[in-house]
Design a protein around this motif. Structure first.
Motif, short mmCIF file in Angstrom:
data_model
loop_
_atom_site.label_atom_id
_atom_site.label_comp_id
_atom_site.label_asym_id
_atom_site.label_seq_id
_atom_site.Cartn_x
_atom_site.Cartn_y
_atom_site.Cartn_z
N ALA A 107 -29.59 6.99 -2.24
CA ALA A 107 -28.81 7.79 -0.85
C ALA A 107 -29.58 9.14 -0.83
CB ALA A 107 -27.48 8.04 -0.82
N PRO A 108 -30.13 9.67 0.21
CA PRO A 108 -30.47 10.96 0.25
C PRO A 108 -29.68 12.05 0.02
CG PRO A 108 -30.51 10.11 2.40
CD PRO A 108 -30.14 8.91 1.56
N GLY A 109 -28.47 11.76 -0.17
CA GLY A 109 -27.57 12.92 -0.53
C GLY A 109 -26.20 12.66 0.16
N PRO A 110 -25.24 13.69 -0.21
CA PRO A 110 -23.97 13.66 0.68
C PRO A 110 -24.12 13.90 2.23
CG PRO A 110 -24.22 15.94 -0.54
CD PRO A 110 -25.55 14.99 -0.85
N GLY A 111 -23.50 13.22 3.05
CA GLY A 111 -23.37 13.47 4.55
C GLY A 111 -22.83 12.30 5.08
N VAL A 112 -23.33 12.07 6.33
CA VAL A 112 -22.94 10.90 7.41
C VAL A 112 -24.09 9.67 7.05
CG1 VAL A 112 -22.15 10.17 9.35
CG2 VAL A 112 -21.19 12.34 8.66
N TYR A 113 -23.35 8.47 7.00
CA TYR A 113 -24.45 7.43 7.12
C TYR A 113 -23.92 6.58 8.23
CZ TYR A 113 -26.23 8.98 2.60
OH TYR A 113 -26.82 9.50 1.58
#
Length: 140
Positions: A107-113
């Protein structure tokens, strides 16, 4: 002739080597089922809050050919407009398969997928897609 260069075993495959569902590939009945009408698509959002390295894991199954794309934004707002997100996993068509598929990517990092299931090429028939999304650390 090519047959003289092949040395493939012709013994039957033992039943102990047959695929069976496990925790990595659960049975279809253990997945969330959504119905997507012909000519439509469906968006499903997930929020990753952890800043620790993680993998995005999706198990999926479609009863017919379907499209899927995954969008990403570092925003923590699950209602973020799709136009403000990046194409993290671009649109791709997947054939109907006899079993549950699994994709695992860092995953590219925290956030919305936002997973987008597509049935836009269908004229008449709806589509059932079954899925499960989890975020895993490096150890699974």
């Amino acid at each position: 002739e090519i047959a003289d260069r092949l040395s493939a075993k012709r013994d039957p495959i033992h039943s102990s080597k047959y695929w069976t569902p496990d925790d990595l590939a659960p049975a279809v009945s253990n997945l969330t089922r959504v119905n997507i009408p012909a000519g439509r698509k469906m968006n499903i959002s997930f929020v990753l809050k952890s800043t620790s390295p993680a993998h995005f894991v999706i198990n999926r199954y479609g009863n017919r050919t379907y499209g899927m794309s995954i969008l990403y934004s570092s925003s923590q707002d699950p209602s973020i407009d799709t136009s403000e997100m990046v194409d993290w996993s671009p649109f791709f068509e997947y054939p109907s398969m006899p079993t549950v598929d699994r994709m695992r990517e860092r995953a590219p990092g925290p956030g919305v997928y936002r997973v987008v299931f597509h049935n836009e090429t269908a004229w008449i028939r709806s589509l059932d897609v079954c899925y499960r999304v989890v975020f895993e650390d490096d150890n699974g």
